[in-house]
Scaffold this motif. Structure first.
Motif, short mmCIF file in Angstrom:
data_model
loop_
_atom_site.label_atom_id
_atom_site.label_comp_id
_atom_site.label_asym_id
_atom_site.label_seq_id
_atom_site.Cartn_x
_atom_site.Cartn_y
_atom_site.Cartn_z
N UNK A 23 -3.19 3.60 2.76
CA UNK A 23 -3.89 2.00 2.09
C UNK A 23 -2.75 1.03 2.32
N UNK A 24 -3.28 -0.19 2.61
CA UNK A 24 -2.27 -1.42 3.10
C UNK A 24 -2.04 -1.25 4.60
N UNK A 25 -0.74 -1.82 4.97
CA UNK A 25 -0.38 -1.98 6.14
C UNK A 25 1.11 -1.58 6.39
N UNK A 26 1.62 -1.04 7.49
CA UNK A 26 2.72 -0.86 7.88
C UNK A 26 3.11 -1.28 9.36
N UNK A 35 -1.34 5.78 19.13
CA UNK A 35 -2.35 6.25 18.15
C UNK A 35 -2.67 7.56 18.36
N UNK A 36 -2.71 8.41 16.94
CA UNK A 36 -2.99 9.69 16.90
C UNK A 36 -4.21 10.07 16.83
N UNK A 37 -4.56 11.30 17.48
CA UNK A 37 -5.89 11.81 17.18
C UNK A 37 -6.20 12.04 15.86
N UNK A 62 1.28 -3.00 14.36
CA UNK A 62 0.60 -3.11 12.92
C UNK A 62 -0.16 -1.79 12.80
N UNK A 63 0.19 -1.06 11.74
CA UNK A 63 -0.65 -0.15 11.69
C UNK A 63 -1.59 -0.20 10.31
N UNK A 64 -2.84 0.06 10.29
CA UNK A 64 -3.73 -0.29 9.29
C UNK A 64 -4.00 1.13 8.40
N UNK A 65 -4.85 0.98 7.10
CA UNK A 65 -5.29 1.95 6.49
C UNK A 65 -6.16 2.69 7.31
N UNK A 71 0.85 -1.15 -0.06
CA UNK A 71 0.03 0.02 0.08
C UNK A 71 0.78 1.28 0.00
N UNK A 72 0.38 2.19 0.63
CA UNK A 72 0.99 3.62 0.73
C UNK A 72 0.98 4.23 1.96
N UNK A 73 1.91 5.04 2.38
CA UNK A 73 1.96 5.58 3.63
C UNK A 73 2.98 6.72 3.72
N UNK A 74 2.47 7.58 4.59
CA UNK A 74 3.28 8.94 4.74
C UNK A 74 3.90 8.94 5.99
N UNK A 75 5.16 9.36 5.93
CA UNK A 75 6.01 9.68 7.28
C UNK A 75 6.57 11.06 7.41
N UNK A 76 6.36 11.64 8.36
CA UNK A 76 6.81 12.98 8.58
C UNK A 76 7.66 13.09 9.77
#
Length: 324
Positions: free
Chosen positions: A204-207, A237-239, A221-224, A187-192
């Motif tokens: 999307x997907x899993x990280x 877990x972020x608000x 495990x972090x999900x979409x 999938x797809x994930x953003x990292x800041x």
């Protein structure tokens, strides 16, 4: 080259160097203060590096002072003997902001030269990696790449990236920041990466968050649709956010009832210098879709949407103030 040499002095050390420069400027004859500054410079190599950069950049800035309205006002007030203390404070503020802007440009430029991939302030970049994955860099970001048979490692030196995983591979796709290690499973994930933590947002997907581990010692495990704030020792877990974390890929900032102060903090990442608002305007709320390619035009639209006025003290110092 080690990480310290690669990234330059810590921002806090840079601020200390600027503070010393201002104190000495205002107390030129204070021998004791000069001696204290020398001891600070000798305490660590980063102190001396930051000091030398501040001095070089202030010399460059001094040649530009006549073009800065705030500096002209301060100098005129001093020459007339009116409000000398207040004028000196204004002048120091102009020097501080100007030096910080020039110094930031210098440090960021250094990282652009030494990192494998990087963007300038306001720039975005999309790159296809050797394994077919897609890497997108947001404004003022830098990464290093280490791809081999054992691993595919992206080290986020600064800023923000969005990763779209490619075809499955025997080598894991990893993203390393100062605060943690993440594996893109699909999938797809953003990292800041911010100064105090890293935000992971899965589109999307899993990280998997491999470091830091969860309380039971296992990967998280972090999900979409989920976002996590990752610190050195823990991940939480972020608000829910009041903006779309991935909209920057399309050159947009999308907000939902966002505080004006927070909105300007985000927009400020796409332009040099200072961008902020008065305390009276900070809690105004903003919702909408805004284009990032021209932030001056964006601010004009905000002024049409909210009861605020855009004030340009210089091209590097812009403030929004509540309308009377």
């Amino acid at each position: 080259m080690d990480n310290a040499a690669r990234s330059g002095p810590d921002p806090q050390v840079v601020k200390q160097a600027i503070a010393w420069a201002l104190r000495l400027r205002n107390n030129r004859a204070n021998v004791r203060l000069h001696a204290q500054c020398v001891r600070w410079r000798e305490a660590h190599d980063d102190h001396e590096l930051a000091w030398q950069r501040v001095q070089a950049l202030q010399q460059e800035l001094s040649s530009q002072m006549a073009a800065i309205p705030g500096a002209r006002v301060a100098l005129e007030n001093v020459s007339q003997g009116v409000g000398r203390r207040q004028a000196l404070k204004m002048l120091s503020g102009v020097i501080l902001v100007g030096s910080a802007a020039w110094l930031s440009r210098d440090l960021t430029g250094w990282q652009r030269w030494t990192s494998d991939l990087a963007t300038a302030t306001g720039e975005r970049r999309s790159v296809q990696l050797p394994d077919g994955a897609r890497l997108q860099l947001n404004t003022d970001s830098a990464v290093d790449l280490d791809f081999n048979a054992q691993q595919r490692l992206i080290t986020l030196v600064r800023g923000e990236i969005l990763v779209t995983c490619g075809a499955p591979s025997s080598a894991p796709l990893l993203v390393q920041t100062r605060h943690g290690l993440f594996e893109g499973i699909d999938g797809r994930f953003a990292v800041r990466q911010d100064s105090d933590c890293t935000r992971l947002s899965v589109v999307s997907g899993n990280v998997a968050i491999h470091s830091p581990h969860s309380a039971d010692g296992l990967s998280t495990q972090v999900h979409a649709g989920e976002s996590y704030l990752v610190h050195h020792t823990h991940a939480t877990l972020a608000p829910p956010l009041d903006m779309d974390m991935g909209a920057w890929v399309d050159g947009l900032i999308v907000t939902r009832n966002m505080r004006l102060a927070a909105f300007l903090s985000e927009v400020g990442r796409y332009r040099p210098g200072y961008l902020g608002c008065s305390a009276e305007a900070s809690d105004l709320r903003l919702s909408g879709v805004f284009r990032l390619e021209d932030t001056d035009k964006l601010l004009a639209i905000v002024a049409q949407t909210l009861p605020v006025e855009v004030r340009y003290r210089t091209r590097w110092w812009v403030s929004l103030e509540r309308s009377a």
